[in-house]
Design an enzyme around this catalytic site. Structure first.
Site, mmCIF file in Angstrom:
data_model
loop_
_atom_site.group_PDB
_atom_site.id
_atom_site.type_symbol
_atom_site.label_atom_id
_atom_site.label_comp_id
_atom_site.label_asym_id
_atom_site.label_seq_id
_atom_site.Cartn_x
_atom_site.Cartn_y
_atom_site.Cartn_z
ATOM 1 N N SER A 678 1.456 -3.359 -3.479
ATOM 2 C CA SER A 678 0.282 -2.559 -3.842
ATOM 3 C C SER A 678 -0.016 -1.464 -2.826
ATOM 4 C CB SER A 678 -0.949 -3.466 -3.990
ATOM 5 O OG SER A 678 -1.278 -4.065 -2.766
ATOM 6 N N LYS A 721 -10.549 -5.958 -4.414
ATOM 7 C CA LYS A 721 -10.329 -4.750 -3.618
ATOM 8 C C LYS A 721 -11.505 -3.779 -3.754
ATOM 9 C CE LYS A 721 -5.273 -4.960 -3.983
ATOM 10 N NZ LYS A 721 -4.070 -4.351 -4.589
#
Length: 791
Positions: A678, A721
């Protein structure tokens, strides 16, 4: 004093667990090192020394108080060196009293005085005493072959002291009794005590002989394994402690089997085992195994369970009252319960709750059991390495037990409990089999109606059981086992959710657990929020509960001693005194980032976090250096980014010579391992910012992976996140196009403060981060002409 008073200080000789009596020579074996030291000490004193017994179990590092004060004076008559030490022949001369024990380096010396026996018995009495001793010795020795020479030697002794000294080492008495015997000064008292010891020895030998004779008539090949059990029974008979009057009525296994709800084929097996049991002797080991097996068959629930109606509205109310947030999870559970209601409680599938620690997976299972009005059973699979833990041991093994599944069903007592398989991702494989493979049959609705346990040896129907497995990570669950279950993801809690969980559930529970009430202790909302933000960093609420418990413990002391007024209210400014300084620090977005510094987003087991990625260039030979304890996946993302920079930005970076400069990329917190698919977008942006000299907005964070053709790929953990970004002061977030649907998973209070930028290619990323416009060759156009492919 006698002849030894001329020198009443001699070396101390330590012989562990030994008491010597005057009037007899003894042989002592000592190892080589100790033997040499032993001989050197006594050689300086004409081979004389003092022997004192040691108190307790000490074998080295003695102090003066570790020794008895009554011992014996000895002389070393002969020392024989051996391969592994020395043999010393000691003449035990007289009993002594240690007036003072003096340290001498690592050894000791003893100042002593002679304490001879007090002769308070006449010769006729001594003669009579000796006759009794010889008679007892002859009676005891008659039970042992080859003891004639021993008896003859005793008969030739004419002195009671010599006789006692010779027999004393063979007496079966304790060390403390031997020392007490040595300290007796009266010859009369000593002789009588010795007679008592001999009489006790005779009775013990006589009893053993009687027991041996009694069992020799019964023992044959089939009884050899039961000797100890038979002896115990005979001893109980001798002591009249058989307990026959207290025996409970024996189980009527035949009636119990007939009255049970076992299927007919299982009853047939049970009756066959009962026939075997009836052929066993009363104390047969196999009989105990069969009884345990029959007890298990009888106690297991076999018949169909009562079909209980499921009140869907009541179930939803119960879940809402016990669990704040988790709306999608609760909706999914309610949907599952609705299908169960339509199918009349036939479960049809197995649930797998996956989420970080402390997010309420196990407590959700409890709530489901309560909503269904079913028994709740839980087993922990963490660390299980043996297949027999699931399937059981075969009954041929000593100490065999059924597996945990069957034990759980026995504990539940009904056919359709809610069965929690906790920590299913912590199973491991060993030489004893693979327990995850054994669970395949348990968790397959097509197979578990005939589950086979090695101990049970008959099929058992698990189809009515509602299995709920829990795990922290899907990656650690083998694929075939994962496919058996329906997965429900439980994400980490937001700060707002934690606040409501603490306020509505945890605080009342903690206060009650500590014996207080809300009338005595209250915690303000600002204090709860401060505990969440400054003293805990986790996905769940376990750490939060521990901190609240600490606050309650400290407060309880003040309340009990009357130090505070009630109700005692905990405020935010009181937390430092109670919990100490803030223990949690989060990275905060800076006011301005220099070129080559980018804010990325990361997922961790305790929630999300922001991640600063830094880059610098330096003269070199074209190397790409990566630091910060990066994993293989992140290193590959960095190499892909480097290749894309060289291929797509070459027309912009005409003045930069890649083969003459090194690029160094670093991710701070270098001691923490980092990996995952990611970070590609952030790594690419870092290099682009560094080489173009354009800085990136410090309030802009990004996540996403990239491919070599320049596409931005979706990633996981978006909710965690984004929450971390919001907490750290981020205002804009770059997300991959395929993650746009995940924005709705983010709580409204977080979502309303953020701007989301959706990107598909690296050209979109460069436009939004650096304001650069590139041609659009990143998604390759492929043309076919005359069987040639031109890119």
């Amino acid at each position: 004093m006698n002849q030894f008073s001329r020198n009443n200080t001699l070396p101390l000789i330590i012989i562990p667990n030994t008491v010597l009596l005057p009037g007899k020579s003894v042989t002592v074996k000592v190892n080589e090192e100790a033997g040499a030291s032993f001989y050197d000490k006594v050689a300086e004193e004409d081979n004389y020394g003092i022997v004192l017994a040691v108190k307790g179990d000490k074998i080295d590092s003695f102090d003066e108080q570790d020794f008895y004060t009554v011992g014996t004076l000895v002389k070393v008559e002969e020392a024989k060196p051996l391969k592994d030490g020395y043999h010393f022949e000691l003449d035990v001369i007289e009993r002594v009293y240690a007036e003072e024990i003096i340290p001498d380096g690592e050894d000791f010396k003893v100042t002593y005085g002679i304490i001879p026996d007090v002769v308070d018995i006449d010769e006729n009495s001594q003669s009579e005493m000796m006759k009794n001793v010889k008679s007892l010795v002859k009676e005891i020795s008659a039970n042992f072959k080859g003891s004639e020479a021993y008896v003859d030697y005793i008969n030739n002794l004419q002195d009671i002291k010599s006789m006692v000294a010779y027999l004393f080492p063979f007496m079966n008495i304790s060390f403390d009794q031997r020392q007490a015997f040595l300290e007796i000064r009266s010859l009369r008292e000593k002789s009588l005590r010795f007679l008592d010891i001999l009489i006790e020895q005779r009775e013990a030998v006589r009893f053993q002989v009687e027991m041996t004779e009694k069992f020799n008539k019964k023992v044959n090949k089939s009884y050899r394994e039961q000797i100890l059990r038979q002896q115990l029974k005979a001893i109980q008979e001798e002591l009249n402690e058989t307990g026959e009057g207290n025996d409970t009525k024996k189980k009527d296994y035949k009636k119990l089997i007939q009255d049970s709800s076992m299927p007919e084929d299982v009853k047939e097996v049970a009756f066959n085992e009962l026939e075997k049991l009836e052929r066993q002797s009363a104390n047969s080991t196999e009989g105990n195994v069969i009884r345990n097996y029959l007890d298990l068959l009888i106690s297991l629930p076999w018949g169909k369970s009562e079909v209980k109606d499921i009140d869907i509205l009541a179930a939803r109310d119960l879940l809402n009252s016990k669990h704040y947030g988790l709306d999608k999870v609760k909706d999914r559970i309610i949907q599952h319960l609705t299908i169960m209601k339509l199918k009349q409680n036939k479960q049809g599938s197995i649930l797998l709750l996956v989420g970080p620690p402390g997010t309420g997976k196990t407590s959700l299972g409890k709530s489901i059991a309560e909503a269904l009005d079913r028994k709740y059973v839980r087993i922990s699979l963490g660390g299980v390495r043996d297949e027999a833990e699931v399937r059981g041991h075969r009954r041929t093994y000593v100490g065999a037990l059924p597996g945990r599944i069957i034990q759980g069903m026995k504990k539940a007592g009904e056919k359709n409990p809610v069965f929690i398989l906790d920590e299913i991702d912590k199973l491991s494989m060993s030489a004893n089999g693979d327990p995850s493979s054994a669970l395949l049959e348990v968790l397959d609705p097509e197979q578990n109606s005939t589950f086979s346990d090695h101990y049970l040896e008959v099929p058992y129907d698990l189809s009515e059981v509602f299995f709920i497995a829990t795990a922290n990570s899907l990656g650690d669950i083998p694929g075939p086992l994962r496919d058996r279950m329906e997965i429900i993801d439980i994400s980490s809690y937001t700060s707002t959710e934690k606040f409501h969980i603490a306020k509505n559930h945890l605080i009342n529970s903690v206060i009650e657990d500590h014996g207080l009430s809300s009338d005595q202790l209250q915690i303000e909302d600002d204090a709860i929020k401060a505990v969440i933000e400054k003293y805990t960093r986790e996905a769940g609420v376990r750490g939060l509960k521990r901190q609240l418990s600490k606050i309650t413990r400290v407060s309880a002391e003040k309340i009990v001693i009357g130090e505070v007024e009630l109700p005692y209210i905990i405020k935010e400014d009181m937390l430092t005194d109670i919990l100490g300084r803030d223990s949690i620090q989060y990275d905060i977005a800076k006011e301005k980032n220099a070129p080559g510094v980018v804010t990325g987003l990361a997922w961790t087991p305790v929630g999300g976090d922001i991640l600063f990625i830094e880059g610098v260039t330096m003269p070199g030979n074209g190397q790409l250096m990566l630091t910060g304890k990066l994993g293989d996946v992140m290193k590959e993302s960095a190499r892909i980014s480097h290749s894309l920079i060289r291929s797509r930005l070459s027309h912009i970076l005409k003045g930069f010579e890649f083969n003459k400069n090194d690029i160094h990329i670093h991710v701070p917190a270098g001691a923490t391992p980092k990996d995952g698919p990611s970070a590609g977008v952030a790594l690419f942006t870092t290099m682009a910012s560094l080489l173009t000299g354009h800085d990136v907005d410090s309030k802009l964070a990004m996540t996403g992976e990239i491919s070599l053709r320049g596409a931005v790929l979706p990633v996981g953990g978006i909710k965690e996140k984004v929450i971390a970004a919001h907490r750290s002061g981020i205002k804009r977030i770059i997300l991959p196009k395929d993650n746009e649907k995940n924005i709705l998973d983010i709580p409204e209070e977080v979502r309303k403060d953020l701007q989301f930028i959706i990107v598909e290619t690296i050209e979109d990323v460069l436009r939004e981060t650096l304001g650069l416009e590139l041609l659009q060759p990143s998604i390759t156009n492929v043309l076919e002409e005359d069987n040639l492919i031109t890119v």
